[in-house]
Design a protein around this motif. Structure first.
Motif, PDB file in Angstrom:
ATOM      1  N   ASP A 142     -16.526  -9.702  -7.194  1.00 28.46           N
ATOM      2  CA  ASP A 142     -15.328  -8.868  -7.257  1.00 28.46           C
ATOM      3  C   ASP A 142     -15.277  -7.852  -6.113  1.00 28.46           C
ATOM      4  O   ASP A 142     -15.336  -6.640  -6.329  1.00 28.46           O
ATOM      5  CB  ASP A 142     -15.238  -8.164  -8.617  1.00 28.46           C
ATOM      6  CG  ASP A 142     -13.814  -7.753  -8.942  1.00 28.46           C
ATOM      7  OD1 ASP A 142     -12.891  -8.299  -8.330  1.00 28.46           O
ATOM      8  OD2 ASP A 142     -13.646  -6.864  -9.793  1.00 28.46           O
ATOM      9  N   TYR A 143     -15.161  -8.396  -4.919  1.00 31.34           N
ATOM     10  CA  TYR A 143     -15.021  -7.554  -3.718  1.00 31.34           C
ATOM     11  C   TYR A 143     -13.798  -6.654  -3.863  1.00 31.34           C
ATOM     12  O   TYR A 143     -12.758  -7.072  -4.348  1.00 31.34           O
ATOM     13  CB  TYR A 143     -14.849  -8.464  -2.500  1.00 31.34           C
ATOM     14  CG  TYR A 143     -14.597  -7.760  -1.199  1.00 31.34           C
ATOM     15  CD1 TYR A 143     -15.603  -7.077  -0.550  1.00 31.34           C
ATOM     16  CD2 TYR A 143     -13.338  -7.811  -0.603  1.00 31.34           C
ATOM     17  CE1 TYR A 143     -15.377  -6.444   0.663  1.00 31.34           C
ATOM     18  CE2 TYR A 143     -13.095  -7.177   0.616  1.00 31.34           C
ATOM     19  CZ  TYR A 143     -14.125  -6.500   1.229  1.00 31.34           C
ATOM     20  OH  TYR A 143     -13.897  -5.874   2.427  1.00 31.34           O
ATOM     21  N   THR A 144     -13.948  -5.415  -3.452  1.00 35.25           N
ATOM     22  CA  THR A 144     -12.811  -4.503  -3.493  1.00 35.25           C
ATOM     23  C   THR A 144     -12.721  -3.743  -2.178  1.00 35.25           C
ATOM     24  O   THR A 144     -13.743  -3.355  -1.607  1.00 35.25           O
ATOM     25  CB  THR A 144     -12.913  -3.540  -4.697  1.00 35.25           C
ATOM     26  OG1 THR A 144     -11.849  -2.618  -4.636  1.00 35.25           O
ATOM     27  CG2 THR A 144     -14.212  -2.765  -4.685  1.00 35.25           C
ATOM     28  N   GLU A 145     -11.510  -3.589  -1.678  1.00 36.28           N
ATOM     29  CA  GLU A 145     -11.295  -2.869  -0.419  1.00 36.28           C
ATOM     30  C   GLU A 145      -9.909  -2.249  -0.449  1.00 36.28           C
ATOM     31  O   GLU A 145      -8.935  -2.913  -0.792  1.00 36.28           O
ATOM     32  CB  GLU A 145     -11.406  -3.833   0.756  1.00 36.28           C
ATOM     33  CG  GLU A 145     -11.123  -3.186   2.105  1.00 36.28           C
ATOM     34  CD  GLU A 145     -10.995  -4.209   3.238  1.00 36.28           C
ATOM     35  OE1 GLU A 145     -11.852  -5.090   3.346  1.00 36.28           O
ATOM     36  OE2 GLU A 145     -10.003  -4.112   3.989  1.00 36.28           O
ATOM     37  N   SER A 146      -9.803  -0.964  -0.120  1.00 41.62           N
ATOM     38  CA  SER A 146      -8.503  -0.304  -0.017  1.00 41.62           C
ATOM     39  C   SER A 146      -8.388   0.347   1.345  1.00 41.62           C
ATOM     40  O   SER A 146      -9.339   0.968   1.822  1.00 41.62           O
ATOM     41  CB  SER A 146      -8.343   0.775  -1.090  1.00 41.62           C
ATOM     42  OG  SER A 146      -8.432   0.205  -2.357  1.00 41.62           O
ATOM     43  N   GLU A 161      -6.593  -1.454 -14.462  1.00 40.56           N
ATOM     44  CA  GLU A 161      -6.462  -2.201 -13.213  1.00 40.56           C
ATOM     45  C   GLU A 161      -5.195  -3.037 -13.227  1.00 40.56           C
ATOM     46  O   GLU A 161      -4.937  -3.772 -14.183  1.00 40.56           O
ATOM     47  CB  GLU A 161      -7.681  -3.121 -13.012  1.00 40.56           C
ATOM     48  CG  GLU A 161      -8.960  -2.390 -12.674  1.00 40.56           C
ATOM     49  CD  GLU A 161      -8.909  -1.668 -11.340  1.00 40.56           C
ATOM     50  OE1 GLU A 161      -8.289  -2.215 -10.416  1.00 40.56           O
ATOM     51  OE2 GLU A 161      -9.469  -0.569 -11.247  1.00 40.56           O
ATOM     52  N   GLU A 189      -3.689   2.310 -12.323  1.00 40.62           N
ATOM     53  CA  GLU A 189      -4.721   1.638 -11.538  1.00 40.62           C
ATOM     54  C   GLU A 189      -5.427   2.585 -10.570  1.00 40.62           C
ATOM     55  O   GLU A 189      -6.512   2.280 -10.095  1.00 40.62           O
ATOM     56  CB  GLU A 189      -4.126   0.457 -10.769  1.00 40.62           C
ATOM     57  CG  GLU A 189      -3.143   0.871  -9.680  1.00 40.62           C
ATOM     58  CD  GLU A 189      -2.453  -0.314  -9.022  1.00 40.62           C
ATOM     59  OE1 GLU A 189      -2.824  -1.455  -9.322  1.00 40.62           O
ATOM     60  OE2 GLU A 189      -1.532  -0.073  -8.215  1.00 40.62           O
ATOM     61  N   ASP A 234      -9.222  -8.647  -2.321  1.00 41.43           N
ATOM     62  CA  ASP A 234      -9.796  -8.065  -3.539  1.00 41.43           C
ATOM     63  C   ASP A 234     -10.087  -9.155  -4.567  1.00 41.43           C
ATOM     64  O   ASP A 234      -9.284 -10.068  -4.761  1.00 41.43           O
ATOM     65  CB  ASP A 234      -8.816  -7.061  -4.155  1.00 41.43           C
ATOM     66  CG  ASP A 234      -8.888  -5.716  -3.466  1.00 41.43           C
ATOM     67  OD1 ASP A 234      -9.590  -5.621  -2.443  1.00 41.43           O
ATOM     68  OD2 ASP A 234      -8.249  -4.775  -3.942  1.00 41.43           O
ATOM     69  N   GLY A 235     -11.211  -9.014  -5.234  1.00 41.58           N
ATOM     70  CA  GLY A 235     -11.567  -9.952  -6.294  1.00 41.58           C
ATOM     71  C   GLY A 235     -12.405 -11.121  -5.812  1.00 41.58           C
ATOM     72  O   GLY A 235     -12.913 -11.893  -6.633  1.00 41.58           O
ATOM     73  N   ASN A 258     -19.709   1.128  -4.825  1.00 42.75           N
ATOM     74  CA  ASN A 258     -18.453   1.463  -4.179  1.00 42.75           C
ATOM     75  C   ASN A 258     -18.686   2.555  -3.140  1.00 42.75           C
ATOM     76  O   ASN A 258     -19.362   3.544  -3.413  1.00 42.75           O
ATOM     77  CB  ASN A 258     -17.438   1.944  -5.237  1.00 42.75           C
ATOM     78  CG  ASN A 258     -16.027   1.722  -4.762  1.00 42.75           C
ATOM     79  OD1 ASN A 258     -15.542   2.488  -3.956  1.00 42.75           O
ATOM     80  ND2 ASN A 258     -15.382   0.684  -5.256  1.00 42.75           N
ATOM     81  N   GLY A 307     -15.670  -2.969 -10.214  1.00 40.05           N
ATOM     82  CA  GLY A 307     -14.836  -1.813 -10.509  1.00 40.05           C
ATOM     83  C   GLY A 307     -15.661  -0.693 -11.110  1.00 40.05           C
ATOM     84  O   GLY A 307     -16.639  -0.942 -11.811  1.00 40.05           O
ATOM     85  N   GLY A 345      -4.645  -2.661  -2.289  1.00 41.73           N
ATOM     86  CA  GLY A 345      -5.694  -3.269  -1.496  1.00 41.73           C
ATOM     87  C   GLY A 345      -5.266  -3.423  -0.067  1.00 41.73           C
ATOM     88  O   GLY A 345      -4.152  -3.109   0.317  1.00 41.73           O
TER      89      GLY A 345
END
Lengths: 149, 359
Positions: B293-297, A106, A112, B265-266, B355, B312, B36
């Motif tokens: 730990d929010y994640t978005e792309s 990451e 990543e 993110d995070g 996810n 993750g 992100g």
């Protein structure tokens, strides 16, 4: 051989930049929309895979030059490596490989998105065919290049 | 001269190391757009949510496995084998509000269940649940097709999902048909053979995991709203007659964003349930679900949501959905007062990473 490899690599990049609108990690920032009529046609779907295999066989052969006896091994090795990456996109291997990626990837450029590569990537048997075709074509091509030396 | 030349050639082999690294990196780099949602440049394209996504669930990398204690009877621990993968059909409404329509659980994925009980039970032990045919279901309804196996060291139970129930077969033997209600009730029937009760428990575990997944997935489209109204408080159903002892007549849910600036993110959220009663299901929720730990792309060209979730997927990656939570069954007695029966409390701890990704 290195010059040829560079030209082929550039062709592969052009496929991504024009036909696919740069929607890949290594062209981050390239904002052109994908061509409405793909310049490379249906070939563009598999050309990058074909070229990538061919390019790295040529580079490896150039590094190991002039040992012609190694050419079958080089072609075979790259066929296996490229196929393994492609097969890694098959369910359930994709999830298992993604889960095995270390956390320190990451934040490191390219690494990543290793998880994304396996999970988002789609396995396509035609890509395997492209890899095989590249490995087969590379064999006489490298021979010709070595004779040219 | 020749010797020096040969030695030089041998050393050239070392160039194969960077060549191989370059090859691997260039293969990976042809993957989908990374970065992100905050990397999209100056002009942010409107977010586009597709009608279909894949989803993945896995063990927490830095936390306890998902564990459910059912009263004092038994405890079940879930251990995902890699990632549990599925696919979602959804409807996107005004303001990108999402309604989940249907889902499937992909074949060739599995998880282990470990059952322990204080007094000892024929169900104690570890067994694997393997999805051998895609499980297909409409959200909120029982699945309509698919197959999974429940595998111990000595037996394999095949659970085939039918249009209106299930079919159980032990080691390929004669199948037995059950309605969904009958299948669910097998678990508590001590007169039934353990392999059937184990299959019932496995079915319940699959349902439980899916319910928890959708509970979290359902609030993903509200997180932006939470950042604008932080903390976001919502009241729960009210007991119109006497609530159980020590329980508020009306509880609430509080979602708190622990970040600042823009959602990125995070970020972490806490999802606090304070004696929140659900009248339809007659269940009382209490405790905290931490969303870490929010994640978005987002695809920077098209604005298409690539992935969203918590935690993750890679080994050792932080975050996930972490439960410290109870669900209590509530029962209305003859006098019209509500009570929580003994053994009617389910305690959930540990959690999973979640996810949702573009196919």
């Amino acid at each position: 051989m290195l010059l040829l490899a560079t030209l082929l690599l550039a062709t592969g990049i052009v496929v991504y930049a024009l036909d696919r609108g740069g929607g890949v990690y290594f062209l981050y920032g390239w904002t052109a929309a994908p061509a409405k009529t793909p310049i490379f046609g249906p070939l563009g779907d598999h050309l990058p895979t074909f070229l990538h295999t061919l390019v790295f066989i040529l580079i490896t052969a150039a590094v190991l030059r002039p040992w012609p006896r190694l050419i079958p091994g080089i072609c075979g090795a790259w066929f296996v490596i490229e196929c393994l990456f492609e097969l890694g996109q098959i369910t359930p291997f994709d999830g298992q490989l993604a889960a095995a990626m270390p956390a320190w990837f990451e934040g490191i450029p390219v690494l990543e998105i290793t998880t994304d590569y396996f999970i988002r990537g789609t396995y396509d048997p035609l890509d395997i065919l492209s890899i095989g075709l590249a490995a087969v074509i590379a064999y006489p091509l490298v021979h010709v290049c070595l004779q040219g030396d | 001269m020749n010797t020096r030349s040969n030695r030089f050639r041998r050393w050239r082999v070392l160039w194969l190391i960077p060549v191989a690294v370059l090859a691997a990196l260039s293969i990976v780099a042809t993957g989908g757009s990374g970065g992100g949602g905050d990397n999209g440049g100056d002009v942010e394209a409107p977010l586009v949510i597709l009608p279909n996504y894949n989803f993945f669930l896995g063990n927490l990398n830095n936390g306890a496995p998902l564990t459910v204690a059912v009263g004092d009877e038994f405890t079940v621990t879930v251990d995902f084998d890699g990632l549990l993968a599925g696919n979602l059909d959804l409807n996107v409404g005004v303001g990108n509000t999402v309604t989940f329509l249907s889902y499937l659980l992909y074949t060739n994925h599995s998880f282990d269940l470990t059952v322990t009980s204080a007094e000892g039970s024929p169900l104690d032990g570890t067994f694997a649940i393997n999805f051998t045919d895609d499980i297909v279901a409409t959200v909120g309804d029982a699945p309509t097709s698919g197959t999974f196996t429940v595998v111990t060291a000595i037996e394999t139970v095949t659970v085939t999902i039918l249009a209106d129930g299930v079919q159980l077969a032990l080691n390929g033997g004669v199948p037995i048909d059950y309605t969904w209600d009958e299948f669910t009730n097998l678990l508590d029937d001590e007169l039934i053979e353990p392999w059937q009760r184990r299959a019932s428990l496995a079915g319940g575990a699959v349902e439980f995991i899916i319910v928890q997944f959708f509970n979290v997935a359902d609030i993903l489209d509200e997180l932006e709203l939470v950042t604008l109204n932080n903390p976001f408080v919502e009241t729960c159903d009210m007991f119109t007659v006497a609530p159980p002892d020590g329980v508020l007549a009306q509880g609430e849910i509080t979602v708190t964003w622990l970040g600042s600036g823009e959602l990125s993110d995070g970020d972490d959220f806490t999802w606090q349930f304070t004696q929140c009663w659900d009248q339809d299901d007659e269940e009382l929720f209490n405790g905290t679900v931490t969303l870490q730990d929010y994640t978005e792309s987002v695809d920077f060209n098209t604005g298409v949501l690539f992935d969203i979730g918590f935690g993750g997927l890679g080994a050792g990656a932080p975050g996930g959905v972490i439960f410290d939570f109870t669900i209590s069954e509530t029962v209305e007695d003859q006098d019209g007062a509500w009570t929580i029966p003994a053994g009617g409390v389910i305690t959930i701890s540990g959690g999973f990473v979640l996810n949702i990704q573009r196919p």
